[in-house]
Every structure is written in structure tokens, then in C-alpha cells.
Scaffold this active site. Structure first.
Site, short mmCIF file in Angstrom:
data_model
loop_
_atom_site.label_atom_id
_atom_site.label_comp_id
_atom_site.label_asym_id
_atom_site.label_seq_id
_atom_site.Cartn_x
_atom_site.Cartn_y
_atom_site.Cartn_z
N HIS A 35 0.81 -1.21 0.00
CA HIS A 35 0.00 0.00 0.00
C HIS A 35 0.85 1.26 0.00
O HIS A 35 0.50 2.25 -0.62
CB HIS A 35 -0.97 -0.04 1.18
CG HIS A 35 -1.96 -1.16 1.02
ND1 HIS A 35 -2.40 -1.94 2.05
CD2 HIS A 35 -2.54 -1.64 -0.10
CE1 HIS A 35 -3.24 -2.85 1.58
NE2 HIS A 35 -3.33 -2.69 0.28
N ARG B 187 -13.38 -1.35 -20.68
CA ARG B 187 -12.98 -2.74 -20.92
C ARG B 187 -13.93 -3.64 -20.15
O ARG B 187 -14.23 -3.39 -18.98
CB ARG B 187 -11.55 -2.96 -20.41
CG ARG B 187 -11.09 -4.39 -20.58
CD ARG B 187 -9.64 -4.57 -20.30
NE ARG B 187 -9.36 -4.51 -18.87
CZ ARG B 187 -8.13 -4.60 -18.36
NH1 ARG B 187 -7.10 -4.74 -19.17
NH2 ARG B 187 -7.93 -4.55 -17.08
N GLU C 290 -2.95 -8.55 -26.00
CA GLU C 290 -2.23 -8.91 -24.79
C GLU C 290 -1.59 -10.29 -24.91
O GLU C 290 -0.84 -10.71 -24.05
CB GLU C 290 -3.19 -8.94 -23.59
CG GLU C 290 -3.84 -7.62 -23.29
CD GLU C 290 -4.86 -7.74 -22.19
OE1 GLU C 290 -4.59 -7.29 -21.08
OE2 GLU C 290 -5.95 -8.29 -22.45
N ASP D 172 0.34 -7.67 -19.97
CA ASP D 172 0.13 -9.08 -20.28
C ASP D 172 0.92 -9.50 -21.51
O ASP D 172 1.41 -10.64 -21.57
CB ASP D 172 -1.36 -9.37 -20.47
CG ASP D 172 -2.03 -9.59 -19.14
OD1 ASP D 172 -1.50 -10.40 -18.36
OD2 ASP D 172 -3.04 -8.93 -18.85
N CYS E 237 -2.32 0.71 -23.88
CA CYS E 237 -2.85 1.06 -22.57
C CYS E 237 -2.12 0.33 -21.45
O CYS E 237 -2.41 0.55 -20.28
CB CYS E 237 -4.34 0.78 -22.49
SG CYS E 237 -4.75 -0.95 -22.74
C1 PEP Z 1 -2.19 -4.96 -19.76
O1 PEP Z 1 -2.18 -6.19 -19.67
O2 PEP Z 1 -1.24 -4.29 -20.20
C2 PEP Z 1 -3.39 -4.22 -19.34
C3 PEP Z 1 -3.54 -2.94 -19.58
O3 PEP Z 1 -4.30 -4.92 -18.63
P1 PEP Z 1 -4.12 -5.26 -17.05
O4 PEP Z 1 -2.83 -4.67 -16.59
O5 PEP Z 1 -5.31 -4.67 -16.38
O6 PEP Z 1 -4.11 -6.74 -17.08
MG MG Z 2 -4.00 -7.22 -19.17
#
Ligand code: PEP
Ligand code: MG
Length: 861
Positions: free
Chosen positions: A483, A626, A720, A744, A791
Site C-alpha cells: 500500500h 474494458r 495482450e 500481459d 494502454c
Molecule cells: C495490460 O495487460 O497491459 C493491461 C492494460 O491490462 P491489465 O494490466 O489490467 O491486465
Molecule cells: Mg491485461
């Protein structure tokens, strides 16, 4: 703080053992040892002796478990397993054995009083700052220590403390008869084992019925109603647990708990009234927490220490150590009834305070507070405290000691996720003690540009800091998801964590350079380096201020290419900050935050209200929602996901949605209702095949029809999974846009589990292999005129912007804190230069080489 002392009461070892003075001298409270490693009880509770003798002797009969190679420290284990560390002097490791003569070696058996190490007092006292000998119980999670009153002369061999095995909550043997009426076996599905969140949910389920429920792992057991006890089981992913429930609703409660821990279809329930089965001892691959003696050093010593980045940035300043012990408590209680009444009242006030704060907070802050509330209400902690009060201890001492034991035990489990949660327990200790003692939070007075060095920082301690004075944070413990890391990142304070106990040995007032981007801290660097870094920090601050001032303008490269810089959001509460930071919309709204930490899914109306609130807050700017990305590290217990060997390769993201189509349909309906039509787009996580996309498209089309909505909605896919990049042309034929999730994509490309802390450094989104897949994704998208955004966390690095734009990315969705810098960077770029940088990056051999090349081209970023 005063030591845990017996207040002059005679010691009584009962069934335990006496810990005798290993050396003659002046008995000192452990809290008064001038070294935070000992005074903060990081290695365990104990006492210290300022020696007048020159031979350290065995304080009980046992086996020597280690003799430090510098011969200044030794550990001894008693027959019952209690282990004690004796450490001659402070800073003495640096003497590398000079002045010490060991009389024993590892594995030797010794009798009480046998000589262990002799030392030359005259030589050593000239070389180090103190000869004090801390004597510490290192496995306090299994044994209770009672120390007699300090600040007096003591002879070698005199009993100073007693050690007794702790109550059975932590170590009762399996198979002890509890008369269990039902037994359910289950394997732990959560990839992080039983940590705070599942422990809290299980405790909630246990308290929802009348049955008495015990959970066993090997020879350990815990009450299911105690989140702390459950965490202390140390259960890891896939460990087999035995749930034993006794009472009218035993079967129901046990099955509910089994579903939370492992998914119902995998829970095997034995016939009612079956005898409790001894659980098979699990093969738990947990590295023990090192009790190695930390190196100590004095002022002026130059050192470089590595940790893990918790919050990026660069800082130059002076070291300030913060210890977590703020309160002095007296051990002895007044009147038992009175002490119990006071502790009850304090716990009630603490629960009410936390409850009020939960109501007023959202997102991560609310999650943190909810965990704290469950600790205040924890029955095991309370029971331990009541027992101590009945034994004559004060309310403050009892509460403090009850928590300290659990904290030590959690840290020693060797599970990084659980060790991070220990600081939450400490926070609860501090909050209740503050109420009991009638003191407010202790704001440390800081110099300008303070770089904080601490074992850990509790969220409430962080809140007490004067952040205008804090230039950086360096923590021995904690982890990047602790945290305090989240809080530091949210305030833009550079921080590194998991840097080891060495950071506690840095004296106050030392010049320090913290490069959190590189996860390195340098103490006493050369004066010229320090001056350069200070100048760079000042330039950086000025640059950031200028960037912030210009952040509201739309973003174009220097040669006029439009690049959208948008924000990643977790809920409506994030919108205002994003807009203030210059976000031009939302490129990723992680809807799963609405689904986590609850016992049932949010209804369509509840979801709609949240999505509409975000759309309204964005005032017409684009909003990309999403769909639920649950599974693997994002636990949604009510989805009843089956236990999987490799959940990251299993039912997660869109696969989980297709497996639970009702959850998906409800969410799609909620999104389709958001007005004005056209503002909101749908983004699908973890698309690996064309069939995934088509299956969700079908649901969207059906729900459009059902809602009689004719206005189209754009549907994009996340890239991803390497397959999505490789077949991007096929996917782009049917998707409206592509958004690359580099978190990912890096995980699946490099085959590194994103929650594995040991491999965190290698999980690098700058790796050319990841960049090459982004290039492929863009090529495929272009064939159908689709745009590609990023993203994942790579988009939040300003240095990544030239590479990503060079690869053809036109939207960067980042954390709000990085938007001003990204926009400023983009405005300096031209497309030809970006293309050249991207090409060069693709040809490099590692992520590190890519970062280096970028850092050389943009040294000020
Ligand atoms: C990613 O995998 O880059 C992504 C934006 O999704 P998350 O981090 O929420 O899995
Ligand atoms: Mg992801």
C-alpha cells in the site's frame, strides 16, 4: 519505548525454558539498543547486555545453528525448537573476525554456560560504536518470550527471560480431536495463496453461520473466523487445506468457505461425522526470511543498494531514518476489568473511525481500510489480548504484543504478498494504541529533501509525513504492490522497496541519491555526482512544472501528427484527477474494480450508474470501457472459477466472460445504455482468437436488439496475447480498434508470470520481442484502416513515446501522473525521428539496451 519486562515479577519457565544471560554486564531493553534492526525487533524480540565480561556463553543447552563468518554472532537452538541469536557489538561484522575467537562451530551441541565466542574488548571497543550484545528470539511466531526488568546489573548465567511454546492456534498438531462433524478438502486457487483479501472473505463467511470452523494446512491450523490466523497458515497456491466444521450449519458454511478458497466443484466433502483427516504435509516452497546479521556502517561510508521500483523518479537529498515504534507502553496493567474495558472501547472507536473513512473513500484506499477493519475485529487478536490482560498486562501492551507476534510470524512465512500485509497489521496496532494512549499521529519533523529510510511505512505513517519535505523513500521491506508503494506512486514520490535490512543501517543526515527508475540508492556518492544529480533534479522539477502548465492543450508531434494522450481509470473517482492532468479522455477503464472484493456481482443498474458517471465526468471526451478482466491475479470469488493449474493461461479475461455469459450480458447492457451514444466504446480483454471476438460480438448484437439500440458502438480488442498480434490483420477486419496491453503482452511473450516478484526485473515491456509484436499489431490494423493504442504500463513511460509512435501507435493511455510528461515529450518529436528510433530499438538485444539507448537520446527525461 520500554522493553517487554516482567516488571520485577519472578520469572517462571513453567513448561518452557529459561533464557540465561550469555554474558555478564548491564541489562538493557532491546528497544534501547542504538540500532533499528534490533530496537525495531526486526530480527525478533529479546534483550541486550552491555558486557563487562569477554566471553559469550550458551544461555541454554542446545545446538549451534550458525556461527557468522565474521565470528561476532551465533545462533543456538533449544531442544523444543526455540532459536536465539546473540550478536556481539554493533557494526562488528565490518571487523571481519578481528578480535573474536569462536569456541564452537555449526552443529555443535552445547550445555548451558559453555563458552561460545571470546572477544578482545580493548581491541573491539576501539573499532566499533558499541559493544552491546543483543540477544534475540528469532522464531517468536512459535514461542512467547517474557523478559525480566531491564536497566540493572546482571551476572552471566542469571535467568533473564523465559521462552514458552505459543498457544496451539499456530502449531497444534493435525488430527487433534475437535469432534468435527464435517470435513471438506480444497486446494487454494488464489495464485497468491491465502492473503488478506481471501482471508477476509473466508472470515466473513465463517462468521455468517453458527458453526465452529477450523482450517488446517499440514500441522498448522487456524480459526476460519480469524483473517490473521488464516494468513499465518502460510497457505500457497494449490496447497491442500482441510476445512473442519462443527455445528448445525457446518456443511453449509464449510462449503461456502471451500467455494471461496478453491471453487466448489473441486471441494471434496467427506460424509458428515467423519473423523477429521490428517492433512498431507504440503510441499511448500517458501524461502525462509533470512535472519542473517545485517551489515552496519557509520557516517561517511559510500554504498549503493538495489531494490525494486515502487514509484519512479530521481531524487537527491539527505537520509532520515524512521522507525515504526512511536509509542511507549507500560507492560503492567492496573485493574483487569478496567484494562479490558479500555481496550474494548479503543477497538470500538478504531472500528468506527475506520468505518467512517471507508464510507468516505473509494478504490484502493477503501480496500486498504476494509482490510484494516477486519484486523480490528479479528477474534484471534482479541483473544490473545484478553489473555494477556488477564495475566496482568496493560491493554496497550496486550494489543501491541498480540499484533507484534502475528507480524513477526507473517514476515517469517517467506511469502512476499503476506509480508506486505504485515504493515497493515502494524497500522492497526498503531491506530488502536494512539486511541488507548490518547496521542495523535506522530508527525516526524523532516529536513528539506528528506530521503526516508525505513523498514516499512504504514499507510497512516505515510499520511503523517510532510510530503513537501519528502524527496524519496527507501524501504527495507514492502513490495511494489504494497500500500505504501501505491500511495507513493499516487503522490509522484520516487520510491524503492524490498531493498533489504541494509537500508536501516544508513545513519541520519547522509547525502543520498535515489534513482528509483533504476531501483538504486547511493549513499555518500562522490560530491561531483551529487552536485550533478541535484542540478538534474532541479531541472526536472522545473520541467515538470512547465509540462503541467501546458498539459491541457491537445497533443501533436512537432511535425503535426495527432497523438491522443488519454488516461487509464479505475472508476468515477479517478476522473477529476485525470482531467486535471490533461487527459483527453479514457483509453482504458478497468471495469473489474467494480467487481472485486465483493460477494456478488454488481447489478446492471449499479454498473450503468458508474459508467454513466464516468462518461458525464469526462464531458463528452471518449470513454473506452474494458469488459470484466477477471481470473488469474484478479479474483472474483462469486464467478466460481474452477481451480486451474495455470490460471494465467486459463479462464481469464474474455474467456472467463464467455464462460459466464450472464455476467457479460449484464455488463454489455449497462455499457450500451450509456449516453450520449458514440462517446463510449467497448474493449475486450485477452482476445487470443477470432472466435473470441465473434462470440462477444454476437452477445453485443443480441443485447443491442433487446435494447432497441440502433446507434452502433465501437468494439476494440486488447492485444495482450502474442497470437492476437500475429493474427492482427484477421482480427482488425472485425474489430474497430486495437489497444495493446503491454503488461500481459510482456508476460505471455517472455513467459514470465507478472505476479512473480523474483522475475519482476526481467518482465520488461521495452524488450524488443514485445516491441516487435506491437509492430505486427500495427501492420495488421493498418491493413483495415484501424487505429492502435497502447494502454499497458509501457505507455506511461515518456521515454517509450518515440518508439511507440515510430511503430505507428496513435493513442497512449497512461496513468494520470505521467500524462503531462508524455504530452511534453510527444510535442518535441517528429515522425521520421520516431521511426528511426523504433527501428533501432527493434534491432537491440534486450529491454535494458532499449532503455539505455532512449535514456542516452533523452538524458533529461
Ligand atoms: C495490460 O495487460 O497491459 C493491461 C492494460 O491490462 P491489465 O494490466 O489490467 O491486465
Ligand atoms: Mg491485461
Amino acid at each position: 519505548m520500554k522493553n517487554a519486562s516482567g516488571g520485577g515479577k519472578p520469572l517462571d519457565a513453567k513448561d518452557g525454558l529459561y533464557l540465561r544471560a550469555p554474558i555478564g554486564g548491564w541489562l538493557v531493553s532491546i528497544a534501547d539498543v542504538p540500532d533499528p534492526v534490533f530496537s525495531g525487533k526486526i530480527l525478533g524480540d529479546g534483550f541486550a547486555i552491555d558486557p563487562t565480561d569477554a566471553t559469550l556463553r550458551a544461555p541454554f543447552a542446545g545446538v549451534v545453528t550458525s556461527v557468522h563468518r565474521a565470528h561476532h554472532a551465533v545462533t543456538l537452538r533449544a531442544e523444543d525448537g526455540a532459536e536465539v541469536l546473540m550478536h556481539i557489538g554493533l557494526d562488528t561484522v565490518a571487523l571481519k573476525g578481528e578480535g573474536f575467537t569462536p569456541h564452537v562451530a555449526e552443529g555443535d551441541r552445547v550445555k548451558t554456560g559453555d563458552p561460545l565466542i571470546s572477544f578482545d574488548m580493548d581491541v573491539i571497543s576501539q573499532l566499533v560504536r558499541s559493544l552491546v550484545v543483543p540477544v534475540v528470539l528469532t522464531n517468536g511466531e512459535r514461542f512467547a518470550l517474557a523478559v525480566s526488568a531491564a536497566d540493572r546489573e546482571i551476572a552471566a548465567g542469571e535467568a533473564v527471560a523465559t521462552i514458552a511454546a505459543q498457544g496451539e492456534a499456530l502449531s497444534a498438531p493435525a488430527g487433534a480431536s475437535d469432534g468435527a462433524a464435517i470435513t471438506v478438502k480444497v486446494r487454494v486457487a488464489d495464485p497468491n495463496g491465502i492473503h488478506a483479501r481471501p482471508a477476509g472473505l473466508v472470515a466473513e463467511a465463517a462468521k455468517s453461520g453458527t458453526a465452529e470452523v477450523i482450517i488446517r494446512l499440514g500441522d498448522r491450523k487456524a480459526s476460519a473466523a480469524s483473517p490473521v490466523g488464516l494468513m499465518l497458515l502460510g497457505a500457497q497456491h494449490n496447497d491442500e487445506l482441510t476445512i473442519e466444521a462443527k455445528g448445525a450449519d457446518g456443511a453449509e458454511v464449510a462449503n461456502r468457505i471451500a467455494a471461496l478458497l478453491g471453487g466448489p466443484e473441486l471441494a471434496q466433502t467427506s460424509a458428515p461425522a467423519a473423523a477429521p483427516q490428517a492433512a498431507v504435509a504440503p510441499e511448500v516452497a517458501v524461502a525462509p526470511v533470512s535472519t542473517a546479521t545485517p551489515e552496519l556502517w557509520g557516517p561517511g561510508v559510500a554504498k549503493t543498494i538495489d531494490g525494486t521500483t515502487a514509484s519512479p523518479g530521481l531524487a537527491a537529498g539527505v537520509s532520515v531514518r524512521i522507525t515504526s515504534e512511536d509509542f511507549e507502553v507500560s507492560e503492567t496493567g492496573a485493574d483487569v476489568e478496567q484494562e479490558i474495558k479500555e481496550l474494548r472501547a479503543a477497538l470500538k472507536t478504531a472500528a468506527a473511525d475506520i468505518g467512517a473513512k471507508i464510507a468516505a473513500s473509494k478504490g484502493q484506499q477503501a480496500e486498504i481500510l476494509t482490510a484494516h477493519l477486519s484486523f480490528v475485529e479479528d477474534p484471534d487478536l482479541r483473544d490473545a489480548a484478553w489473555t494477556m490482560i488477564r495475566d496482568g498486562k496493560s491493554a496497550a501492551y496486550a494489543w501491541k504484543t498480540a499484533i507484534d507476534r502475528q507480524v513477526a510470524a507473517l514476515r517469517k512465512l517467506g511469502n512476499p504478498v503476506l509480508a506486505e500485509r504485515a504493515s497493515d497489521l502494524e497500522d492497526v496496532r498503531r491506530r488502536v494504541l494512539a486511541i488507548l494512549l490518547g496521542v495523535s499521529g506522530s508527525a516526524t519533523v523532516l529536513p528539506d529533501d528528506a530521503i526516508i529510510f525505513a523498514a516499512d511505512l504504514l499507510p497512516s505513517q505515510f499520511a503523517d509525513l510532510d510530503l513537501t519535505k519528502v524527496a524519496g523513500i527507501v524501504l527495507a521491506y514492502a513490495g511494489p504492490t504494497a500500500h505504501v508503494s501505491i500511495l507513493a506512486a499516487s503522490k509522484g514520490i520516487p520510491a524503492i522497496v524490498a531493498a533489504g535490512v541494509g537500508v536501516l543501517c544508513v545513519p541520519d543526515g547522509q547525502p543520498v541519491v535515489l534513482d528509483a527508475d533504476q531501483a538504486t540508492v547511493r549513499i555518500n556518492p562522490p560530491a561531483t555526482d551529487l552536485a550533478d544529480i541535484r542540478a538534474a533534479v532541479v531541472r526536472r522539477r522545473e520541467r515538470l512544472a512547465a509540462n503541467r502548465a501546458a498539459t491541457q492543450d491537445d497533443c501533436y508531434t512537432a511535425d503535426g501528427k495527432r497523438i491522443e494522450v488519454v488516461a487509464n481509470l479505475g472508476g468515477p473517482a479517478d476522473v477529476a484527477v485525470a482531467l486535471e492532468s490533461g487527459a483527453e479522455g479514457c483509453g482504458l477503464m478497468r471495469s473489474e474494480f467494480l467487481f472485486l472484493n465483493r460477494t456478488s456481482a454488481p447489478s446492471e443498474d449499479e454498473q450503468y450508474a458508474q459508467y454513466q458517471a464516468i462518461a458525464d465526468g469526462l464531458k463528452g471526451r471518449p470513454l473506452i470501457i474494458r469488459t470484466l478482466d477477471a481470473g488469474a491475479d484478479k479474483d472474483v470469488p462469486y464467478a466460481n472459477l474452477p481451480k486451474e493449474e495455470n490460471p494465467a493461461l486459463g479462464l481469464r479475461g474474455v474467456r472467463m466472460s464467455l464462460w459466464q455469459p450472464e455476467l457479460l450480458r449484464t455488463q454489455i447492457r449497462a455499457i450500451l445504455r450509456v449516453k450520449p451514444y458514440g462517446q463510449c466504446k467497448i474493449l475486450l480483454p485477452m482476445i487470443a482468437t477470432l472466435a473470441d471476438l465473434r462470440d462477444v460480438r454476437r452477445v453485443i448484437d443480441e443485447e443491442m436488439k433487446a435494447l432497441a439500440r440502433t446507434a452502433p458502438i465501437e468494439v476494440g480488442i486488447m492485444v495482450e496475447v502474442p497470437s492476437a498480434a500475429l493474427i492482427s490483420k484477421t482480427l482488425a477486419a472485425e474489430a474497430d480498434f486495437l489497444s495493446v496491453g503491454t503488461n500481459d503482452l510482456a508476460q505471455y511473450t517472455l513467459a514470465i508470470d507478472r505476479v512473480n516478484p523474483r522475475l519482476a526485473k526481467q518482465l520488461d515491456p521495452f524488450h524488443p520481442a514485445v516491441l516487435r509484436l506491437i509492430q505486427l499489431a500495427v501492420e495488421g490494423a493498418k491493413a483495415h484502416g484501424r487505429w492502435v493504442g497502447v494502454c499497458g504500463s509501457l505507455a506511461s513511460f515518456p521515454l517509450a513515446a518515440p518508439v511507440l509512435i515510430g511503430l505507428g501507435v496513435t493513442e497512449l493511455s497512461a496513468t494520470s501522473g505521467s500524462i503531462a510528461e508524455i504530452k511534453a515529450m510527444v510535442r518535441t518529436l517528429d515522425i521520421d525521428k520516431c521511426k528511426a528510433v523504433a527501428e533501432a530499438a527493434l534491432a537491440l538485444e534486450s529491454g535494458e539496451a532499449v532503455r539505455r539507448m532512449l535514456a542516452q537520446s533523452w538524458p533529461e527525461v
